[in-house]
Design a protein around this motif. Structure first.
Motif, PDB file in Angstrom:
ATOM      1  N   GLU A  69       0.918  -0.891   0.055  1.00 34.57           N
ATOM      2  CA  GLU A  69      -0.362   0.126   0.050  1.00 34.57           C
ATOM      3  C   GLU A  69       1.077   1.428   0.044  1.00 34.57           C
ATOM      4  O   GLU A  69       0.482   2.004  -0.840  1.00 34.57           O
ATOM      5  CB  GLU A  69      -0.474  -0.227   1.208  1.00 34.57           C
ATOM      6  CG  GLU A  69      -1.477   1.048   1.013  1.00 34.57           C
ATOM      7  CD  GLU A  69      -2.653   1.203   1.988  1.00 34.57           C
ATOM      8  OE1 GLU A  69      -3.702   1.739   2.519  1.00 34.57           O
ATOM      9  OE2 GLU A  69      -2.676  -0.109   2.758  1.00 34.57           O
ATOM     10  N   ALA A  70       1.995   1.420   0.759  1.00 36.20           N
ATOM     11  CA  ALA A  70       2.395   1.959   1.128  1.00 36.20           C
ATOM     12  C   ALA A  70       3.424   2.448  -0.942  1.00 36.20           C
ATOM     13  O   ALA A  70       4.069   3.631  -0.512  1.00 36.20           O
ATOM     14  CB  ALA A  70       3.782   2.277   1.759  1.00 36.20           C
ATOM     15  N   ALA A  71       3.694   1.633  -1.205  1.00 31.43           N
ATOM     16  CA  ALA A  71       4.450   1.495  -2.638  1.00 31.43           C
ATOM     17  C   ALA A  71       2.987   2.141  -3.739  1.00 31.43           C
ATOM     18  O   ALA A  71       3.973   2.375  -4.201  1.00 31.43           O
ATOM     19  CB  ALA A  71       4.951   0.389  -2.758  1.00 31.43           C
ATOM     20  N   GLY A  72       2.288   1.885  -3.284  1.00 32.52           N
ATOM     21  CA  GLY A  72       0.686   2.752  -4.270  1.00 32.52           C
ATOM     22  C   GLY A  72       0.489   2.262  -5.171  1.00 32.52           C
ATOM     23  O   GLY A  72      -0.249   2.214  -5.968  1.00 32.52           O
ATOM     24  N   ALA A 122       6.488  -5.528 -10.207  1.00 32.96           N
ATOM     25  CA  ALA A 122       5.565  -4.387 -10.001  1.00 32.96           C
ATOM     26  C   ALA A 122       5.991  -4.455  -8.081  1.00 32.96           C
ATOM     27  O   ALA A 122       6.211  -4.121  -7.253  1.00 32.96           O
ATOM     28  CB  ALA A 122       4.616  -3.542  -9.831  1.00 32.96           C
ATOM     29  N   CYS A 123       5.254  -5.213  -7.956  1.00 30.63           N
ATOM     30  CA  CYS A 123       4.943  -6.067  -6.002  1.00 30.63           C
ATOM     31  C   CYS A 123       6.118  -6.504  -5.452  1.00 30.63           C
ATOM     32  O   CYS A 123       6.515  -5.783  -5.010  1.00 30.63           O
ATOM     33  CB  CYS A 123       3.403  -6.638  -5.949  1.00 30.63           C
ATOM     34  SG  CYS A 123       2.587  -6.183  -6.331  1.00 30.63           S
ATOM     35  N   ALA A 124       6.583  -7.380  -6.522  1.00 33.24           N
ATOM     36  CA  ALA A 124       7.962  -7.809  -5.770  1.00 33.24           C
ATOM     37  C   ALA A 124       9.035  -7.003  -5.549  1.00 33.24           C
ATOM     38  O   ALA A 124       9.700  -6.961  -4.954  1.00 33.24           O
ATOM     39  CB  ALA A 124       8.364  -9.256  -6.847  1.00 33.24           C
ATOM     40  N   ALA A 125       8.965  -5.994  -6.928  1.00 32.54           N
ATOM     41  CA  ALA A 125       9.880  -4.511  -6.726  1.00 32.54           C
ATOM     42  C   ALA A 125       9.890  -4.061  -5.816  1.00 32.54           C
ATOM     43  O   ALA A 125      10.805  -3.569  -4.606  1.00 32.54           O
ATOM     44  CB  ALA A 125      10.003  -4.175  -8.143  1.00 32.54           C
ATOM     45  N   ALA A 126       8.800  -3.875  -5.413  1.00 34.79           N
ATOM     46  CA  ALA A 126       8.602  -2.998  -3.854  1.00 34.79           C
ATOM     47  C   ALA A 126       8.890  -3.360  -2.501  1.00 34.79           C
ATOM     48  O   ALA A 126       9.189  -2.648  -1.479  1.00 34.79           O
ATOM     49  CB  ALA A 126       6.518  -2.338  -3.228  1.00 34.79           C
ATOM     50  N   LEU A 127       8.189  -4.803  -2.516  1.00 34.37           N
ATOM     51  CA  LEU A 127       9.040  -5.643  -1.673  1.00 34.37           C
ATOM     52  C   LEU A 127       9.910  -6.052  -1.166  1.00 34.37           C
ATOM     53  O   LEU A 127      10.818  -5.489   0.049  1.00 34.37           O
ATOM     54  CB  LEU A 127       7.512  -7.481  -1.888  1.00 34.37           C
ATOM     55  CG  LEU A 127       6.218  -6.769  -1.762  1.00 34.37           C
ATOM     56  CD1 LEU A 127       5.818  -8.386  -2.008  1.00 34.37           C
ATOM     57  CD2 LEU A 127       6.228  -6.552  -0.320  1.00 34.37           C
ATOM     58  N   GLU A 128      11.176  -6.432  -2.008  1.00 37.12           N
ATOM     59  CA  GLU A 128      12.089  -6.392  -2.358  1.00 37.12           C
ATOM     60  C   GLU A 128      13.178  -5.454  -2.145  1.00 37.12           C
ATOM     61  O   GLU A 128      13.987  -5.458  -1.390  1.00 37.12           O
ATOM     62  CB  GLU A 128      13.072  -6.735  -3.776  1.00 37.12           C
ATOM     63  CG  GLU A 128      11.991  -8.111  -3.824  1.00 37.12           C
ATOM     64  CD  GLU A 128      12.471  -9.442  -5.263  1.00 37.12           C
ATOM     65  OE1 GLU A 128      12.957  -8.050  -6.321  1.00 37.12           O
ATOM     66  OE2 GLU A 128      12.399 -10.249  -5.627  1.00 37.12           O
TER      67      GLU A 128
END
Length: 155
Positions: A69-72, A122-128
């Protein structure tokens, strides 16, 4: 945490449109609190984004949802009858303790399945970037999902 801030997991009601700025402030405050926890509990001189804190390891669904959520990234959502009404991420507990699963879901006919690979990337990149390992898998009927677990650099 009843009555307090809860990160959107993708299985709740749609996020409030008119209160988007208030929600954004709450998310930023929650992420800053998480960074503070990491600073206090992390290893000397370690970047606070380097590894999830113990709190996150015990509650990976909440922690992963907060990061997304914070990553948009938009969360999926359900209406009062349980029908999926918005396309986005959905975070659920993984098969192993300390893990979470991220899927990209939407209402029937929304095209969420076509967005799945790019959106999960995109989710994976934000989490990593925030200290989580996210591995992309293909499950039944070629449905893609991420299995997410805390990264443990330098251990």
């Amino acid at each position: 945490m009843s009555g307090g801030f809860e990160a959107a997991t993708g299985d709740g009601p749609p996020l409030p449109g008119p209160d988007a700025e208030q929600r954004s402030r709450e998310v930023r405050a929650a992420v800053e609190g998480l960074r503070q926890i990491r600073r206090v509990t992390g290893r000397q001189g370690e970047d606070p984004a380097a590894r999830p804190a113990e709190w996150e390891r015990r509650q990976p669904v909440r922690a992963v949802a907060l990061v997304l959520e914070a990553a948009g990234q938009p969360p999926s959502a359900l209406d009062a009858s349980g029908t999926r009404v918005a396309s986005g991420y959905r975070v659920t507990p993984g098969d192993r303790p300390g893990t979470a699963v991220v899927e990209w879901l939407g209402p029937p006919g929304s095209g969420a399945g076509h967005e799945e690979e790019a959106a999960l990337g995109a989710c994976a990149a934000a989490l990593e970037r925030f200290g989580w390992d996210a591995l992309l898998y293909r499950g039944p009927r070629r449905h893609r999902f991420l299995e997410v677990e805390p990264a443990d650099p330098g251990s």
